[in-house]
Design an enzyme around this catalytic site. Structure first.
Site, short mmCIF file in Angstrom:
data_model
loop_
_atom_site.label_atom_id
_atom_site.label_comp_id
_atom_site.label_asym_id
_atom_site.label_seq_id
_atom_site.Cartn_x
_atom_site.Cartn_y
_atom_site.Cartn_z
N HIS A 13 0.82 -1.21 0.00
CA HIS A 13 0.00 0.00 0.00
C HIS A 13 0.86 1.26 0.00
O HIS A 13 1.67 1.47 0.91
CB HIS A 13 -0.89 -0.03 1.25
CG HIS A 13 -1.95 1.00 1.29
ND1 HIS A 13 -2.24 1.72 2.42
CD2 HIS A 13 -2.83 1.43 0.34
CE1 HIS A 13 -3.25 2.54 2.18
NE2 HIS A 13 -3.62 2.38 0.93
N GLU A 40 0.76 -0.40 -4.75
CA GLU A 40 -0.37 0.49 -4.99
C GLU A 40 0.09 1.93 -4.80
O GLU A 40 0.93 2.21 -3.94
CB GLU A 40 -1.51 0.15 -4.02
CG GLU A 40 -2.78 0.95 -4.20
CD GLU A 40 -2.88 2.19 -3.33
OE1 GLU A 40 -3.87 2.93 -3.46
OE2 GLU A 40 -1.95 2.44 -2.52
N ASP A 42 -1.35 6.33 -5.34
CA ASP A 42 -2.45 7.26 -5.61
C ASP A 42 -1.95 8.33 -6.59
O ASP A 42 -0.89 8.91 -6.37
CB ASP A 42 -2.89 7.95 -4.32
CG ASP A 42 -3.31 6.95 -3.25
OD1 ASP A 42 -4.36 6.34 -3.42
OD2 ASP A 42 -2.57 6.79 -2.27
N HIS A 55 -2.03 11.16 -2.02
CA HIS A 55 -3.32 10.61 -1.62
C HIS A 55 -4.37 11.68 -1.36
O HIS A 55 -5.48 11.62 -1.86
CB HIS A 55 -3.15 9.75 -0.36
CG HIS A 55 -4.45 9.22 0.16
ND1 HIS A 55 -5.25 9.92 1.05
CD2 HIS A 55 -5.11 8.06 -0.09
CE1 HIS A 55 -6.33 9.21 1.32
NE2 HIS A 55 -6.27 8.08 0.65
#
Length: 245
Positions: A13, A40, A42, A55
């Site tokens: 993450h 992952e 953003d 994010h």
């Protein structure tokens, strides 16, 4: 739809979860050092259309900047310190562009889950720009990035710009119409808050030929439950706890 499914089960993450400043190259390098092969991140757009990693809608939590990130040009965002908030060891760590991260992933043969995280009002355009860039950067790659979003408008933009790239719908609740949106957007995966998954939902999603992924799983008991349910992927902060296969 990629056949067979090309992605590892374990997904780190925002790079390395909480062990390094999220969405920085330092975080992705740390996750890789722990053996993780898929990450992952953003991605949103600067005021002048550069896809970059962040994010929040605003800059305050993870940089020394202020205000809405998407209202700033990339020349300004590139100067920000995105590491000091985490610890002194990462002071001066910059915000990466999606292209920065893509080149690192491609050089190291890592996989990427790109969460399209638009500034409010720029949902469809962000999906279009991110998908078009991803299609160009991963043109000759073995496996393309997985494009995910909570915003159907962003996934629609991505589908319009680069229909060949796989898409996944993110869900924090099972809102009315989510399944129809996933079908219309030709999603290959549903990415749920891990607590939402049960036997019936896993069966429903898999019957439609979609994969079942979960976020953000940081406890062994939760991971064991999802593995027993037969889900297909876990997003976790705990690069230090789980040993990805």
């Amino acid at each position: 739809m990629p056949t067979p499914w090309p992605y590892p089960f374990w997904i780190a993450h925002r790079g390395a979860g909480k062990q390094a400043p999220e969405n920085t190259l330092a975080a992705f390098r740390l996750g890789a050092q722990h053996g993780w092969r898929m990450f992952e991140c953003d991605v949103k757009l600067s005021a002048d259309g550069v896809p970059f990693l962040l994010h929040d809608n605003t800059l305050e939590r993870t940089t020394h900047g202020h205000g809405v990130a998407g209202e700033r040009p990339w020349s300004e965002l590139a100067q920000l310190d995105a590491g000091s908030w985490h610890s002194r060891a990462y002071a001066g760590e910059p915000i990466p562009t999606l292209e920065n991260l893509a080149r690192w992933c491609l050089m190291n043969r890592h996989h990427l889950d790109i969460e399209i995280k638009p500034t409010p009002g720029a949902e469809e355009r962000t999906g279009q720009v991110v998908a078009a860039l991803a299609a160009r950067l991963w043109l000759n790659a073995e496996a393309p990035p997985l494009l995910t979003s909570f915003r159907p408008e962003s996934l629609l933009g991505a589908m319009t710009a680069a229909p060949q790239l796989p898409r996944g719908l993110l869900l924090d609740i099972l809102w009315d119409g989510w399944l129809n949106h996933a079908r219309q957007l030709q999603c290959v995966a549903i990415v749920c808050n891990h607590a939402l998954w049960d036997t019936a939902l896993v069966s429903q999603v898999k019957a439609l030929g979609m994969k079942c992924l979960s976020y953000t799983v940081n406890d062994e008991w939760a991971a064991e439950r999802l593995i027993a349910l037969g889900t297909d992927g876990i997003v976790s902060d705990r690069v230090d706890l789980f040993a990805p296969c």
